[in-house]
Design a protein around this motif. Structure first.
Motif, short mmCIF file in Angstrom:
data_model
loop_
_atom_site.label_atom_id
_atom_site.label_comp_id
_atom_site.label_asym_id
_atom_site.label_seq_id
_atom_site.Cartn_x
_atom_site.Cartn_y
_atom_site.Cartn_z
N TRP A 62 11.02 -1.54 9.44
CA TRP A 62 11.66 -0.28 9.80
C TRP A 62 10.77 0.55 10.73
N ARG A 63 9.47 0.61 10.43
CA ARG A 63 8.54 1.38 11.27
C ARG A 63 8.44 0.79 12.67
N ARG A 102 7.41 -3.69 1.10
CA ARG A 102 6.41 -3.57 2.16
C ARG A 102 6.89 -4.18 3.46
N ARG A 118 9.47 -1.87 4.96
CA ARG A 118 8.83 -0.69 5.52
C ARG A 118 8.20 -1.03 6.87
N TRP A 119 7.50 -2.16 6.96
CA TRP A 119 6.89 -2.57 8.22
C TRP A 119 7.97 -2.77 9.28
#
Length: 67
Positions: free
Chosen positions: A17-18, A11, A14-15
Motif C-alpha cells: 500500500w505504501r 506487513r 502495508r508495504w
C-alpha cells in the motif's frame, strides 16, 4: 491461519500500500540524500511533495488530466 502468518500478511499489505500510494517516496529520498552527504540540508516533507507534484505537472507525459 496462525498469528505469525497474519502479521506477515499485514506487513506485506502495508508495504504494498505504501509503495502504491507513494508514501514511501519521501523515506527513499531521505535515505538517498543522507547516503550522499549526511550534513546536507534535506527538503521537508511538504517541500518534497510540492516539488514532486510540480515536476509531475510539468512533464507532458505524466501531467494531470481532467478526464
Amino acid at each position: 491461519m496462525t498469528a505469525a502468518a497474519l502479521v506477515r500478511a499485514a506487513r506485506r499489505f502495508r508495504w504494498f500500500w505504501r509503495e502504491l500510494s507513494g508514501e514511501s517516496a519521501y523515506e527513499r529520498y531521505l535515505a538517498h540524500a543522507r547516503s550522499h552527504d549526511p550534513r546536507a540540508k534535506v527538503l521537508t516533507r511538504r517541500e518534497f511533495e510540492r516539488r514532486r507534484t510540480d515536476e509531475r505537472e510539468a512533464d507532458p507525459r505524466e501531467g494531470f488530466r481532467c478526464c
